[in-house]
Design an enzyme around this catalytic site. Structure first.
Site, short mmCIF file in Angstrom:
data_model
loop_
_atom_site.label_atom_id
_atom_site.label_comp_id
_atom_site.label_asym_id
_atom_site.label_seq_id
_atom_site.Cartn_x
_atom_site.Cartn_y
_atom_site.Cartn_z
N LYS A 13 -83.90 77.30 51.34
CA LYS A 13 -85.37 77.43 51.41
C LYS A 13 -85.77 78.91 51.24
O LYS A 13 -84.92 79.80 51.33
CB LYS A 13 -85.88 76.91 52.76
CG LYS A 13 -85.45 77.74 53.96
CD LYS A 13 -86.12 77.23 55.22
CE LYS A 13 -85.81 78.13 56.40
NZ LYS A 13 -86.63 77.84 57.56
N TYR A 18 -98.53 109.50 50.11
CA TYR A 18 -99.78 109.26 50.84
C TYR A 18 -99.71 109.79 52.27
O TYR A 18 -98.69 109.64 52.94
CB TYR A 18 -100.04 107.76 50.96
CG TYR A 18 -100.50 107.08 49.70
CD1 TYR A 18 -101.62 107.54 49.01
CD2 TYR A 18 -99.85 105.94 49.24
CE1 TYR A 18 -102.04 106.88 47.86
CE2 TYR A 18 -100.28 105.28 48.11
CZ TYR A 18 -101.39 105.76 47.42
OH TYR A 18 -101.81 105.11 46.31
C1 LIG Z 1 -84.68 73.67 60.45
C2 LIG Z 1 -83.70 74.73 60.07
N1 LIG Z 1 -82.41 74.41 59.98
C3 LIG Z 1 -81.48 75.33 59.65
C4 LIG Z 1 -81.83 76.63 59.38
C5 LIG Z 1 -80.76 77.62 59.03
O1 LIG Z 1 -80.64 78.61 60.01
P1 LIG Z 1 -79.62 79.83 59.83
O2 LIG Z 1 -80.15 80.61 58.68
O3 LIG Z 1 -79.70 80.57 61.09
O4 LIG Z 1 -78.30 79.24 59.52
C6 LIG Z 1 -83.17 77.00 59.46
C7 LIG Z 1 -83.56 78.39 59.22
O5 LIG Z 1 -84.55 78.91 59.61
C8 LIG Z 1 -84.14 76.03 59.82
O6 LIG Z 1 -85.45 76.33 59.92
#
Ligand SMILES: Cc1ncc(COP(=O)(O)O)c(C=O)c1O
Length: 380
Positions: free
Chosen positions: A38, A273
């Protein structure tokens, strides 16, 4: 995406596959491994990352949004994909058409899915997110029982999995709250799901994978560890407190740019800046064509460094929207368009995501996932 000759992110295929095999070794061969890609694969480039991880022992992909799921499908990626975030009711038919799995916790969602299933004469697999104490997404108690009754009565919506997510497993060496959530998950499972056969149960993120085999169930969902970063210092400390061998995770991402101008600036001159930096000697300043728009945080102003010719070049003055100024006075032979490492290794030196995170008062997750998605991701 057009190849960029100015700013780009290199993704190490070797390191990504190495980290996946470390995770696979920890969880064994019987469980499924979901690679969480994601948010543009935490800045690594979703499509580039997905294509690499599927060369390794990865079974599922996890995305946040329907748009990410559709992008995977449009690029001929056909493994199971679970959408972890919320999908609006109007977009649910697209989820079904693209064979994406949904995380559900609302009656409105499952009722609409039932109608879509009826219309398309298609079974729709869903995963219920169980609320165990993070109090963001999820459902429990009466709401869960009503949702489950509806799913059981539906000819189209099929319960494939149940999941939860830990609130306090990364940034602490006290895992009592994670234990409480795991106990809650098991209690709720025993109360509501004891007759459900072949459910895919999944609770473990990277920290859980590194620390708690009892969280693995049928599938784990890993993000940060796959990218070669530790969820936190505390996770590493907890690992050694448990007497575990500390696995070697190798950072996957290197962020590079080139020097866009070199200038001699006299002693006593202000830089950038706000006149927050004044030279105390005649200086050679390199102008870099990146700033906070590209994802290089303004919090790095005056405190961080980049790497030029394998040496540290300190940031001088404020990071601008698209420009950052660095001091290369002490580095020999610097030329226009020399390669600069913003994040990653060059020679013997390294700028780590953890170091940048500390400067910005945040976590490594935010540093890497903030790298602007429009920049080229180049697999090396
Ligand atoms: C629902 C869910 N599962 C798994 C993960 C993976 O977590 P990590 O990156 O700590 O392995 C995330 C990351 O935010 C998440 O939101």
């Amino acid at each position: 995406m057009r190849k960029s000759h100015l700013i780009w992110v290199e993704i190490s295929e070797e390191n990504l596959l190495h980290n996946i095999s470390v995770i696979r070794d920890l969880i064994g061969n019987k469980r499924k491994l979901m690679a969480v890609v994601k948010s543009n694969a935490y800045g690594h480039g979703m499509l580039e990352t997905a294509k690499i991880v599927l060369k390794g022992p990865v079974d599922w992909l996890g995305v946040n949004s329907i748009e990410e799921g559709i992008a995977l499908r449009n690029n001929n990626i056909d493994v199971p994909v679970l959408v972890l975030g919320y999908v609006p009711v109007v977009s649910l038919e697209d989820v079904v058409q693209k064979n994406l799995r949904l995380t559900v916790y609302n009656m409105e969602t499952v009722k609409t899915l039932d109608k879509i299933g009826n219309k398309l004469k298609k079974e729709i697999p869903v995963h219920i997110k169980i609320e165990t104490g993070t109090n963001r997404q999820g459902i429990n108690g009466k709401g869960l029982s009503t949702l489950l009754e509806f799913i059981k009565g539906s000819s189209f919506v099929k319960l494939e999995g149940i999941s939860t997510h830990f609130a306090n497993i990364e940034d602490t060496t006290d895992h009592s709250y994670a234990q409480f959530q795991l106990d809650e998950f098991k209690r709720i499972e025993a109360e509501f799901f004891k007759n459900e056969k072949s459910l895919i149960r999944h609770t473990a993120c990277t920290a859980a994978v590194l620390l708690f085999p009892e969280t693995y169930f049928e599938m784990v969902r890993t993000g940060i560890g796959m990218y070669g970063l530790w969820p936190s210092k505390q996770t590493k400390v907890s690992c050694s407190m448990k007497g575990k061998k500390i696995p070697e995770l190798k950072p996957v991402l290197t962020w590079k740019t080139k020097i866009a101008q070199l200038k001699d600036v006299p002693d006593g001159s202000f830089i950038s800046y706000g006149c927050t930096f004044r030279t105390t000697r005649d200086s050679k300043i390199a102008v870099l064509p990146v700033g906070y728009y590209e994802g290089y945080s303004r919090a790095f102003s005056n405190v961080s460094y980049v790497l030029v010719k394998g040496k540290r070049a300190p940031i001088r003055g404020r990071v601008c929207m698209n420009i950052t100024l660095v001091d290369v006075t002490d580095i020999e032979d610097v030329k226009l368009e020399d390669e600069v490492v913003l994040l990653g290794k060059q020679g013997e030196e390294e700028v780590t995501a953890d170091f940048l995170a500390e400067l910005a008062g945040t976590i490594n997750y935010e540093i890497v996932s903030h790298i602007n998605p429009v920049l080229e991701r180049r697999v090396v």
